[in-house]
Design an enzyme around this catalytic site. Sequence first.
Site, short mmCIF file in Angstrom:
data_model
loop_
_atom_site.label_atom_id
_atom_site.label_comp_id
_atom_site.label_asym_id
_atom_site.label_seq_id
_atom_site.Cartn_x
_atom_site.Cartn_y
_atom_site.Cartn_z
CG HIS A 245 -117.94 76.16 -44.85
ND1 HIS A 245 -119.15 76.83 -44.79
CD2 HIS A 245 -118.15 74.97 -44.23
CE1 HIS A 245 -120.04 76.08 -44.14
NE2 HIS A 245 -119.45 74.95 -43.79
CG HIS A 404 -122.21 71.07 -45.91
ND1 HIS A 404 -121.76 72.23 -46.49
CD2 HIS A 404 -121.99 71.21 -44.57
CE1 HIS A 404 -121.31 73.05 -45.56
NE2 HIS A 404 -121.44 72.46 -44.39
CG ASP A 408 -118.72 70.69 -42.55
OD1 ASP A 408 -118.41 71.79 -43.06
OD2 ASP A 408 -119.81 70.47 -42.00
CG HIS A 431 -117.39 70.64 -37.21
ND1 HIS A 431 -116.73 70.72 -38.42
CD2 HIS A 431 -118.56 71.32 -37.37
CE1 HIS A 431 -117.46 71.43 -39.26
NE2 HIS A 431 -118.57 71.80 -38.67
#
Length: 451
Positions: A245, A404, A408, A431
């Site tokens: 973040h 969001h 990321d 991720h």
Amino acid sequence: MGKGRVLIVDDDKDLVKSLSGMLCDAGFTVSSTADGSEALALIRTIVPAVVLLDVWLPGMDGVETLQALRAMHVDVEVIAMSGHGNIATAVQMIKLGAFDYLEKPLASYHVLAVIERAFTHRERRHNAGAQDAVLSATVVASAHSTPLNTTHRQEATAASYALAQQPLRYSRQRTLDRSVVLYGQGLQSGLKTGMILSPMPPDSGILFRNITTGKTVPASIDFIESTDFCTSLQHGCIAARTVEHLLSALHAYCITNALIKISDEVPIMDGSARAFCHLIEDAGVVEQDMAEEEFVVDRCYAVGQVRADAKFILVEPYDGFRVTYRLDYPSPLGVQEFSYEHKDSASYCHEIAPARTFAFVQEVERMHELGLIAGGRLTNVVLIGEERILNSTPPRFPDECVRHKILDIMGDLYLLGRRLRGHVRANMTGHTENVALVKKLHAVMPHPRGC
């Protein structure tokens, strides 16, 4: 004429002697004292521009000295020093108005760089104050000579607004104007923690430094430790967890050089990047006299099979930077798709930064069993049940979750060490896939930034 006067306040005679010699050789005029009370008296008489202040002093300690100094309202930049400090002490000193915080043992090149920045920051404040005074005088004179009618005011306001909205494309490296601090809680550990964000010289890159040991780990794909539920870095025994973040916000502001002092985890704040944007705004951003190269995508690079029912992420040639993401979950989320065109930090703060991280109830239960996300709260995670979102507060966007995911991606992509010029498309990735794409790009990057 010397560069300016520096006052050293430290009871370590050997350190004072070493610092004095180094600063004199660099052209500064140097005075010193081992006592906080005497330092306050000296500041009134010799009027230094910069004070190097040790935290652990006999009698009046460094914290008390700084508090008293600020009450005097003198024009001086304070650089705090300590060999036994922790992040709470560092944060306290910065909040009291210290320009920066140095950990002992001191590296001479770093001390000189911070002192130079402190002098520059002080000079910039003086110049800004002088400009404000001239502007105020001009406004007063104009008010007495040629009043601005309503039409002219509207035209001037419209022109200023249009200028402010023009997208900027930065070609130079950037850092922060001053050090800033943030208190919060670690998502994985659940412990209270903090962070100090500081300027760095050109070509430094983004570095995470452990506040206790002083050792660093670069924000680089070469130091990925884990992508389970968050992005974590590790270099030897030094770890930096939940970095995505903060890196996303640094990416949005085109910050190429910064030092991030933490314990071992970046605070989760409210689960978005909004607090980090506010922090960067508070610090200020300055361009540096060194060029920054973008990674210009010349062909398609993909991870996974590119089809609607599979996880994939790719980047393809595009004159700009865009991220398009699609997610497809059962109700209450359903299908969400959003395409974000990055124009500037303002567009990021408005469209992406407020979007909070999200998790499903069954996923949270599994993470708790693994000893993870001890700091997860309904105030920092959008929690999704089988039939509804469990948070009492309303979503920040109807499609907050997909936004969001873009947040990321922007954080993970910054581990490349360069900004990207291309269009990223992703479907149901996390991720792990983001980092796999960065590794693929890093492998073909002709001149990766060294750290």
